[in-house]
Design a protein around this motif. Structure first.
Motif, PDB file in Angstrom:
ATOM      1  N   LEU A   1     -11.958  96.994  38.999  1.00 23.96           N
ATOM      2  CA  LEU A   1     -13.259  96.430  39.396  1.00 23.96           C
ATOM      3  C   LEU A   1     -13.215  94.908  39.320  1.00 23.96           C
ATOM      4  O   LEU A   1     -13.717  94.210  40.202  1.00 23.96           O
ATOM      5  CB  LEU A   1     -14.364  96.960  38.475  1.00 23.96           C
TER       6      LEU A   1
ATOM      7  N   ASP B   1     -11.201  93.540  42.284  1.00 24.08           N
ATOM      8  CA  ASP B   1     -11.854  93.643  43.584  1.00 24.08           C
ATOM      9  C   ASP B   1     -13.086  92.758  43.689  1.00 24.08           C
ATOM     10  O   ASP B   1     -13.395  92.241  44.756  1.00 24.08           O
ATOM     11  CB  ASP B   1     -12.249  95.101  43.867  1.00 24.08           C
ATOM     12  N   LEU B   2     -13.803  92.603  42.595  1.00 21.95           N
ATOM     13  CA  LEU B   2     -15.056  91.847  42.668  1.00 21.95           C
ATOM     14  C   LEU B   2     -14.862  90.407  42.198  1.00 21.95           C
ATOM     15  O   LEU B   2     -15.798  89.607  42.244  1.00 21.95           O
ATOM     16  CB  LEU B   2     -16.133  92.532  41.818  1.00 21.95           C
TER      17      LEU B   2
ATOM     18  N   VAL C   1     -17.023  99.650  44.968  1.00 17.08           N
ATOM     19  CA  VAL C   1     -15.611  99.660  44.570  1.00 17.08           C
ATOM     20  C   VAL C   1     -15.195 101.046  44.093  1.00 17.08           C
ATOM     21  O   VAL C   1     -14.112 101.537  44.409  1.00 17.08           O
ATOM     22  CB  VAL C   1     -15.340  98.605  43.478  1.00 17.08           C
TER      23      VAL C   1
ATOM     24  N   THR D   1     -14.391 103.178  46.997  1.00 20.79           N
ATOM     25  CA  THR D   1     -13.069 102.848  47.543  1.00 20.79           C
ATOM     26  C   THR D   1     -11.969 103.472  46.689  1.00 20.79           C
ATOM     27  O   THR D   1     -11.000 104.033  47.211  1.00 20.79           O
ATOM     28  CB  THR D   1     -12.877 101.316  47.547  1.00 20.79           C
TER      29      THR D   1
END
Ligand SMILES: Nc1ncnc2c1ncn2[C@@H]1O[C@H](COP(=O)(O)OP(=O)(O)OP(=O)(O)O)[C@@H](O)[C@H]1O
Ligand SMILES: [Mg+2]
Lengths: 240, 512
Positions: free
Chosen positions: B97, B100-101, B269, B272
């Motif tokens: 996480l 991705d963020l 996320v 995904t």
């Protein structure tokens, strides 16, 4: 030097000092006598304000020390006291006991204070005990250290409250010796004592307290040979 | 279904709920899309208004994740080799996480019970701790979609017939305090009442490892535990078995403070990760090597001993700082208690009465959890512990000190006064040194008590000796061995302290 005007002191309902008026001259040695409970200690403790008088005034060199704005600590530097039970600081050596107040209160340098301290210890005959703790001293030695400690403040007046009463008889002499020397050096002194011989010999004046009143204020000669009041007569009969 | 240790490795049937099952309000993907859209518009607006740099998002640069790292394999301390890392299934997800963020992940470890208060006081930004979104919890916090579907199991001794819910009626059953398993047992009892069966006697403990010990000690008949965890313990203790309870609707989700804007991006996320097989890969990694203990008992602990011993520094530092601050505070309180000014005395006495009259563990919890809400300072566990200990110890020591001061001969005070010594100097140079000497044995005792009581800070997650021992226990599915090591270390420290003070006492005795 010291003027006491109409001094009263009571603890609750108990009237201990009942209107005392007297004076002390520079260099004078005054013995304060009287029966037990007559207020001798209280009188002495009022002189350096360990006790707050209930009413009346005390002047030290024309300054009223009983006035609320007066700096009591400053006065106590000049009027020191020696106690019946010595009250040495047990966690300090003899020399530290003597130099503590000069260093911390009068802000003398350590060297200067120690020079004065050693000199005083020499005068009271205890130089070799300088680095010993009080618990290792005899009573007489303790009281001599306590006197040295008081004198290290270089005071103008010394108050003694029964300095020999807690001592074994054989030690009384050594302490009286030191006090006699001090008197001879011209120090102003007020002494509460039961040592009649000493009072008669060393004091310039006798104050006789009875039930909180100043019953006699006279010379030793007069007091011991021809006491005026009955209470003094009885007192002397018992003491001598 | 009934499994024995080692027989359960069928990860392939792992169970992820279909994506649209959102924790909060059962939102539909539609609503999610709309709210995401709104969020984007708001963000764009903000950027336009303040002309912030173009990469700005509504995700802060650093996010703090709360967890209770005593729940292997979801989150636990990997302590082999003396260094300490929090790892596990949940942690891997959190790292993904953060990648991705684009935020930096900081993990805050604490008791499971403290997690929801930590969210509510904004002490952490989100929580991943194998937490199930129950209706009660949803009232106070928000949840992401479920990322792992958990099953509850009954864990009990071999060869007894406690394998179904019905078999538990009338028995004593344990569950972790504040967990969904605790809720599950309560639900079972409602069912029991309907069927007019005897109720289950519910017993709660802070940790699963404690429940396991209670079973082994025959104090409880069984415990309700999540299945991967049950698998781990039955691997270590062959005399235990577990049985999956089928009709359970558990699952784990990420928890957020109410109204958090992080929910939507996190869900995206997670979706995904589910789609590209990442979740499955993590699950394989963490759940498949269960039940293979490396050696028995102490042997398993050996690689983690340096980590446990590392807690000595924390414990000693904690004790020392608390003792010093507590002592200074005690001096102030004691002086107030002997002051002429009456209000000082009342204040100091009231203070002492309150702090001596309430449990220390409660004071610690209050300082730790109330400080962020009252003054807005996110106080670390160590500091909160030190403050609580100093406040508490100050109350006790001030009483001792007051008695010590009053016991000093009053002639000392008069001698000092008659030499013109001011009050403050008289206290610091004449009275206090003598008072201290009188109360030295009492002070040494207080120090020893502080050292032992310091173990209480483990409840708010400070990494002291006890906390580290329990952490290792959770990692290895062991209970006694790490605690015994901690006990030995505490004892040695207390003995050294005792010897030190008796030497000091003798020396002081000589000086006067
Ligand atoms: N702090 C105090 N509070 C209450 N009463 C006191 C206090 N100090 C002294 N007294 C009382 O005051 C009276 C006089 O006491 P003080 O000590 O001045 O007598 P003294 O003449 O020195 O006696 P002694 O020869 O026994 O030392 C006594 O009755 C004593 O109990
Ligand atoms: Mg007296």
């Amino acid at each position: 030097m010291l003027k006491v005007n109409n001094l009263y002191k009571s603890f609750g309902v108990l009237q201990v000092l009942d209107g005392i008026t007297t004076q002390l001259q520079q260099g004078e040695v005054v013995a304060v006598l009287g029966p037990s409970g007559s207020g001798k200690s209280t009188f002495l403790r009022c002189l350096n304000l360990l006790e707050q008088p209930t009413s009346g005034q005390i002047y030290f060199k024309d300054v009223e020390i009983t006035a609320p704005k007066c700096d009591i600590l400053k006065i106590r530097e000049n009027i020191v006291m020696v106690f019946q039970h010595f009250n040495l600081f047990p966690h300090m050596t003899v020399l530290q006991n003597v130099t503590y107040a000069p260093i911390k209160v009068k802000r003398l340098s350590k060297d200067h204070a120690e020079a004065i301290g050693m000199d005083l210890l020499r005068k009271v005959g205890l130089v070799e005990k300088a680095d010993v703790y009080p618990s290792r001293l005899s009573g007489g030695q303790k009281q001599r250290v306590a006197i040295a400690r008081a004198l290290a403040m270089q005071p103008e007046m010394v108050l003694f409250d029964e300095p020999t009463s807690a001592l074994d008889p054989e030690m009384v002499k050594e302490v009286l010796e030191v006090m006699r020397d001090l008197a001879n050096s011209g120090m102003t002194m007020a002494i509460v004592t039961h040592e009649m011989g000493f009072a008669r010999e060393v004091a310039n004046r006798i104050l006789f307290l009875n039930e909180g009143k100043l019953a006699e204020d006279t010379t030793p000669q007069q007091f011991f040979t021809n006491p005026q009041c009955d209470r003094a007569k009885q007192f002397l009969d018992k003491m001598l | 279904m009934r499994f024995r240790s080692g027989q359960f490795g069928l990860f392939s049937v792992k169970r992820f709920v279909p994506l649209p099952r959102f924790a909060r309000l059962g939102r539909s993907p539609w609503k999610l899309a709309i709210s995401t859209f709104l969020l984007i518009i708001m963000t764009v607006n903000l950027i336009a208004q303040f002309s912030v740099s173009s990469v700005a998002q509504d995700i802060p640069k650093v996010l703090q994740m709360g967890t209770s790292a005593d729940y292997k394999p979801f989150e636990f301390h990997d302590t082999s080799g003396g260094e300490d890392k929090i790892v596990g299934f949940d942690v891997d997800i959190a790292r993904r996480l953060s990648e991705d963020l684009g935020f930096k992940l900081e993990i805050v470890d604490m008791d499971f019970n403290g997690l929801i208060p930590a969210l509510q006081s904004q002490r952490v930004d989100f929580v991943m701790a194998g937490m199930t979104p129950t209706p009660e919890r949803k009232r106070n916090i928000d949840f992401s979609q479920i990322y792992y579907e958990a099953k509850n199991t009954i864990i009990a001794k071999q060869n007894n017939s406690l394998t179904t819910i019905a078999s538990l009626y009338g028995k004593t059953v344990g569950a972790q305090l504040g967990s969904t398993q605790e809720e599950a047992v309560k639900t079972m009892n409602q069912e029991a009442a309907k069927q007019k069966k005897p109720a289950i006697n519910l017993v709660t403990r802070n940790r699963v490892s404690e429940l396991i010990q209670e079973i082994k000690a025959n104090r409880i008949d069984a415990a309700i535990v999540e299945d991967t965890v049950a698998q781990g313990y039955t691997g270590v203790y062959p005399d235990l078995q577990f049985s999956v309870i089928e009709n359970n609707e558990g699952g784990y989700a990420i928890a957020f403070p109410k109204g958090s804007t992080l929910v939507a991006p996190f869900n995206k996320v997670l979706a995904t990760m589910k789609k590209d097989g990442t979740l499955e890969r993590f699950a394989k990694k963490w759940f498949e090597d269960q039940g293979k203990p490396a050696g028995i008992g102490f042997q398993q602990i050996i690689p983690s001993i340096p980590y446990i011993l590392g807690g000595i520094g924390v414990t000693l530092a904690f004790t020392l700082v608390s003792a010093i601050l507590g002592f200074i505070w005690a001096v102030v309180l004691a002086l107030m208690k002997i002051a002429e000014f009456k209000p000082f005395r009342w204040l100091a006495n009231a203070y002492t009465s309150v702090f001596r009259g309430t449990p220390l563990i409660l004071q610690i919890a209050l300082v730790y959890f109330a400080t962020p809400q009252l003054v807005g300072y996110d106080i670390p566990a160590f500091q909160a512990g030190v403050i609580a200990f100093a406040l508490n110890s100050g109350a006790y020591v001030s009483e001792t000190l007051r008695a010590g001061i009053l016991a000093v001969d009053k002639g000392q005070r008069e001698a000092a006064l008659s030499l013109g010594v001011p009050y403050r100097l008289m206290m610091t140079d004449i009275i206090l040194p003598q008072a201290l000497k009188n109360i030295l044995p009492a002070l040494a005792n207080e120090g020893i008590n502080l050292l032992k009581d310091s173990a209480l800070v483990s409840t708010i997650g400070a990494a002291d000796l006890l906390r580290r021992a329990t952490v290792v226990g959770a990692e290895k599915y062991l209970y006694f061995e790490p605690l015994i090591i901690a006990a030995i270390v505490y004892y040695v420290m207390v003995m050294l302290l005792t010897m030190g003070t008796s030497v000091l006492e003798k020396r002081l005795q000589r000086s006067a």
